[in-house]
Design a protein around this motif. Sequence first.
Motif, PDB file in Angstrom:
ATOM      1  N   CYS A 180       0.824  -1.212   0.000  1.00 39.69           N
ATOM      2  CA  CYS A 180       0.000   0.000   0.000  1.00 39.69           C
ATOM      3  C   CYS A 180       0.858   1.262   0.000  1.00 39.69           C
ATOM      4  CB  CYS A 180      -0.935  -0.008   1.208  1.00 39.69           C
ATOM      5  SG  CYS A 180      -2.031   1.430   1.309  1.00 39.69           S
ATOM      6  N   TYR A 236       2.864   2.270  -3.395  1.00 41.03           N
ATOM      7  CA  TYR A 236       2.152   2.297  -4.675  1.00 41.03           C
ATOM      8  C   TYR A 236       2.232   3.674  -5.326  1.00 41.03           C
ATOM      9  CZ  TYR A 236      -1.504   2.282  -8.170  1.00 41.03           C
ATOM     10  OH  TYR A 236      -2.196   2.414  -9.356  1.00 41.03           O
ATOM     11  N   TYR A 264       0.231   6.763  -2.972  1.00 38.64           N
ATOM     12  CA  TYR A 264       0.019   6.887  -1.535  1.00 38.64           C
ATOM     13  C   TYR A 264       0.473   8.263  -1.069  1.00 38.64           C
ATOM     14  CZ  TYR A 264       0.494   5.952   3.460  1.00 38.64           C
ATOM     15  OH  TYR A 264       0.384   6.006   4.828  1.00 38.64           O
ATOM     16  N   ALA A 312      -6.151   4.760   3.961  1.00 38.98           N
ATOM     17  CA  ALA A 312      -4.836   4.292   3.513  1.00 38.98           C
ATOM     18  C   ALA A 312      -3.780   4.466   4.601  1.00 38.98           C
ATOM     19  CB  ALA A 312      -4.421   5.041   2.253  1.00 38.98           C
ATOM     20  N   TRP A 361     -10.029   0.107   4.004  1.00 35.79           N
ATOM     21  CA  TRP A 361      -9.145   0.334   2.877  1.00 35.79           C
ATOM     22  C   TRP A 361      -9.696  -0.310   1.608  1.00 35.79           C
ATOM     23  CZ3 TRP A 361      -6.652   3.084   0.013  1.00 35.79           C
ATOM     24  CH2 TRP A 361      -5.679   2.648  -0.886  1.00 35.79           C
ATOM     25  N   LEU A 369     -10.178   1.888  -1.574  1.00 37.07           N
ATOM     26  CA  LEU A 369      -9.549   1.536  -2.843  1.00 37.07           C
ATOM     27  C   LEU A 369     -10.568   1.523  -3.979  1.00 37.07           C
ATOM     28  CD1 LEU A 369      -7.125   0.629  -4.477  1.00 37.07           C
ATOM     29  CD2 LEU A 369      -7.549  -1.717  -3.717  1.00 37.07           C
ATOM     30  N   THR A 370     -11.782   1.073  -3.697  1.00 39.76           N
ATOM     31  CA  THR A 370     -12.834   1.116  -4.714  1.00 39.76           C
ATOM     32  C   THR A 370     -13.120   2.546  -5.145  1.00 39.76           C
ATOM     33  OG1 THR A 370     -13.835  -0.887  -3.777  1.00 39.76           O
ATOM     34  CG2 THR A 370     -15.210   0.449  -5.218  1.00 39.76           C
ATOM     35  N   VAL A 417     -10.948   5.038  -4.931  1.00 37.64           N
ATOM     36  CA  VAL A 417      -9.764   5.504  -5.656  1.00 37.64           C
ATOM     37  C   VAL A 417      -9.825   5.048  -7.108  1.00 37.64           C
ATOM     38  CG1 VAL A 417      -7.262   5.238  -5.856  1.00 37.64           C
ATOM     39  CG2 VAL A 417      -8.277   5.676  -3.631  1.00 37.64           C
ATOM     40  N   LYS A 418     -10.233   3.815  -7.337  1.00 38.79           N
ATOM     41  CA  LYS A 418     -10.346   3.314  -8.709  1.00 38.79           C
ATOM     42  C   LYS A 418     -11.370   4.112  -9.500  1.00 38.79           C
ATOM     43  CE  LYS A 418      -9.100  -1.478  -7.623  1.00 38.79           C
ATOM     44  NZ  LYS A 418      -9.586  -2.883  -7.565  1.00 38.79           N
ATOM     45  N   MET A 467      -3.732  -1.481 -10.814  1.00 44.41           N
ATOM     46  CA  MET A 467      -4.001  -1.490  -9.375  1.00 44.41           C
ATOM     47  C   MET A 467      -3.654  -2.822  -8.727  1.00 44.41           C
ATOM     48  SD  MET A 467      -5.218   1.436  -8.378  1.00 44.41           S
ATOM     49  CE  MET A 467      -6.026   2.927  -8.948  1.00 44.41           C
ATOM     50  N   VAL A 523      -2.009  -2.553  -5.021  1.00 48.48           N
ATOM     51  CA  VAL A 523      -2.909  -2.177  -3.928  1.00 48.48           C
ATOM     52  C   VAL A 523      -4.017  -3.213  -3.734  1.00 48.48           C
ATOM     53  CG1 VAL A 523      -2.526   0.299  -3.799  1.00 48.48           C
ATOM     54  CG2 VAL A 523      -3.971  -0.602  -5.605  1.00 48.48           C
ATOM     55  N   ASN A 524      -4.369  -3.926  -4.793  1.00 48.44           N
ATOM     56  CA  ASN A 524      -5.300  -5.045  -4.611  1.00 48.44           C
ATOM     57  C   ASN A 524      -4.698  -6.111  -3.701  1.00 48.44           C
ATOM     58  OD1 ASN A 524      -7.322  -3.963  -6.229  1.00 48.44           O
ATOM     59  ND2 ASN A 524      -6.524  -4.904  -8.090  1.00 48.44           N
TER      60      ASN A 524
END
Length: 265
Positions: free
Chosen positions: A54, A57, A83, A116, A172, A176-177, A179-180, A210, A213-214
């Motif tokens: 994380c 990235y 990040y 994050a 997170w 992350l969803t 962020v995508k 990604m 981070v995944n």
Amino acid sequence: MSSTETAASRPADKSPRQQVDQLFAGLHWRRLEEPLGFIKVLQWLFAIFAFGCCGSYSGETGAMVRCNNEAKDVSSIIVLFGYPFRLNRVQYEMPLCDEESTSKTMNLLGDFSAPAEFFVTLGIFSFFYTMAALVFYLRFHRLYTEDKRFPLADFCVTVSFTFFWLVAAAAWGKGLTDVKGATRPSSLTVAMSVCHGEEAVCSAGATPSMGLVNLSVLFGFINFFLWAGNCWFVFKETPWHGQGQDQGQGPSPESTAEQGAVEKQ
């Protein structure tokens, strides 16, 4: 007595290498074969994987803008982000298809630094605590088993980390969803006003990768399961586990025989 004899009678000072060798010689490495020691090693490793994936990235997204007039060429927009995912501070230049100005400064949308940074901070704390607990368990295992305050403290900390890993991984994962969604190339074209008129044609660029981070989210949930499973093995070292066994065994055969003899009298 001469100074030479005095120096010879003193024990030789240990070099730093000898001190390190003595420290490692005192570690009971066979404790790593036990579940309590083996799981702590896994916790230490997966904590590194979680905050490393994380925190390290960085990615890029982009779009292309083609103005309809001949005076402007095709403009390629590349936006770098990473990040701690404060996307609202990430700037890029939006080209304008008029002769008066060339570009306009824009920002990505959203600030996802809270989940994050909490995830990375928890991973770092887990790394240091697990390393310290592992050294204490290997070096001072006898003290760990005799003084029940240490297993109790270890159990309370383990339960706390279990809860925090569940919260951090879930938060997170949701962050992350978002962020995508905010870094998709189509989101750039929607945010740019030049793409809404007839003076330009916009197309999406490459989708950011990604994968790293995944993996961090996956490692977060793996950490949760490791800490949750370790709760049982730490609990077995506490006095609470012994009290439960004593209560479950019931009265001993000797006490039952004595009670029967008293009743006969």
